[in-house]
Scaffold this active site. Structure first.
Site, PDB file in Angstrom:
ATOM      1  CG  ASP A 147      -0.181  -0.016   2.549  1.00  0.00           C
ATOM      2  OD1 ASP A 147       0.194   1.062   3.043  1.00  0.00           O
ATOM      3  OD2 ASP A 147       0.040  -1.123   3.092  1.00  0.00           O
ATOM      4  CB  SER A 148       0.814   4.240   0.581  1.00  0.00           C
ATOM      5  OG  SER A 148       1.134   5.605   0.538  1.00  0.00           O
ATOM      6  CB  ALA A 149       5.616   4.400   0.774  1.00  0.00           C
ATOM      7  CG  HIS A 204      -3.501   7.240   0.188  1.00  0.00           C
ATOM      8  ND1 HIS A 204      -2.943   7.083  -1.051  1.00  0.00           N
ATOM      9  CD2 HIS A 204      -2.540   6.872   1.088  1.00  0.00           C
ATOM     10  CE1 HIS A 204      -1.706   6.660  -0.916  1.00  0.00           C
ATOM     11  NE2 HIS A 204      -1.435   6.504   0.365  1.00  0.00           N
TER      12      HIS A 204
END
Length: 307
Positions: free
Chosen positions: A153-155, A278
């Site tokens: 997820d994300s980074a 997000h």
């Protein structure tokens, strides 16, 4: 409760569970990395709830700390290598127990989560090197590449995609499939959504992306594929599913990567969810969109592994 109020309630839960209890005013250039990490870890501990049927077991990987997230009756030969999020500067296997445990519960496949080195002390490509090393270790343990899933997820999603590129360069067999939630793929912050979605994004305080991504790129080339997988040669990557919300500044990191990968011949399923924020699928089953999105990801993974 109005629909808008409900969505704000869920985004606050997201901050608690995924990023730590961080208020917008706490995320600026003057906030210490140590405090961010401490807040993230303390919040994760405070909000962690045991998940029936899920166990967290330290692995014997000799590199960085890593732990197995296991579910009863899971197939022995299949595994998810999970890349935690946290803006490249915070988060770890323990802080993501709620997130990964819930994912494993839906998917029915055990996961291995690891503590890659964090920026700014260890800018790119340190995290990618750590990821490639533990993936190689999984292969040495007897897991077949086609039975391994990269997920993040994300980074962490961006690191997962960059690790695919490194493995391809190093001629390491690629995993069977990849699933990423709102991946960060562009350290140059060139996507238009950073501007057009700045006011709509409830999860990314002003200046956060510039600060975190700047830390991660460090003094290196922000366009290097191991930092920004968007700028790599995406041909030959495994089947990949990308889920992203329309109301997030990182939206274009997902859409541009997905479009470029598809143009390179990769089997890509890209879904942009109207009104979503997000990494929202990781909050399933708190609201319908999250549940449907996470189930779509799990179905994609199961189908590709079975194929």
């Amino acid at each position: 409760m109005t629909a808008k109020a409900k969505m704000m309630h869920y985004t606050l839960k997201y901050r608690h569970l995924l990023k730590g209890k961080l208020r917008p005013e706490e995320i600026d250039h003057n906030t210490s990395i140590e405090k961010l990490r401490r807040d993230c870890d303390e919040s994760a501990t405070r909000f962690f709830k045991p998940i029936p049927g899920i166990s967290f077991i330290p692995s014997d990987y000799p590199g960085v700390y890593a732990e197995w997230v296991e579910i009863e009756h899971a197939p022995d030969e299949k595994v998810v290598l999970y890349f935690h999020g946290g803006g490249f500067v915070m988060g770890n296997a323990r802080s993501h127990r709620n997130i990964v445990g819930n994912f494993v519960k839906y998917l029915g496949i055990k996961a291995l989560v690891f503590d890659y080195r964090l920026a700014p002390e260890h800018p790119a490509p340190a995290a990618v090197n750590d990821a490639a090393a533990i993936y190689s270790w999984l292969l040495e343990q007897g897991y077949q590449a086609e039975n391994i899933v990269f997920a993040g997820d994300s980074a962490g999603g961006g690191i997962a995609l960059a690790t695919l590129l490194k493995c391809k360069d190093d001629k390491i067999p690629l995993p069977g499939t990849c699933a990423v939630f709102s991946p960060c793929t562009d350290m140059t912050i060139s996507g238009e959504s950073h501007i057009t979605r700045a006011k709509a994004d409830p999860c990314t305080p002003k200046g956060a992306n510039e600060t975190y991504l700047g830390y991660y790129a460090g003094n290196g080339d922000p366009k290097h594929p191991y930092a920004s997988p968007l700028f790599g040669d995406l041909s030959g990557l495994p089947p990949t599913i990308i889920q992203v919300g329309d109301n997030e500044t990182l939206r274009d990191d997902s859409t541009r990567f997905g479009e470029k990968a598809k143009a390179a011949g990769v089997d890509v399923q890209l879904k942009v969810w109207k009104g979503m924020f997000h990494c929202f699928p990781l909050l399933a089953p708190l609201f319908p969109e999250a549940t449907v999105a996470l189930e779509e990801v799990c179905q994609f993974i199961r189908k590709k592994l079975n194929d």
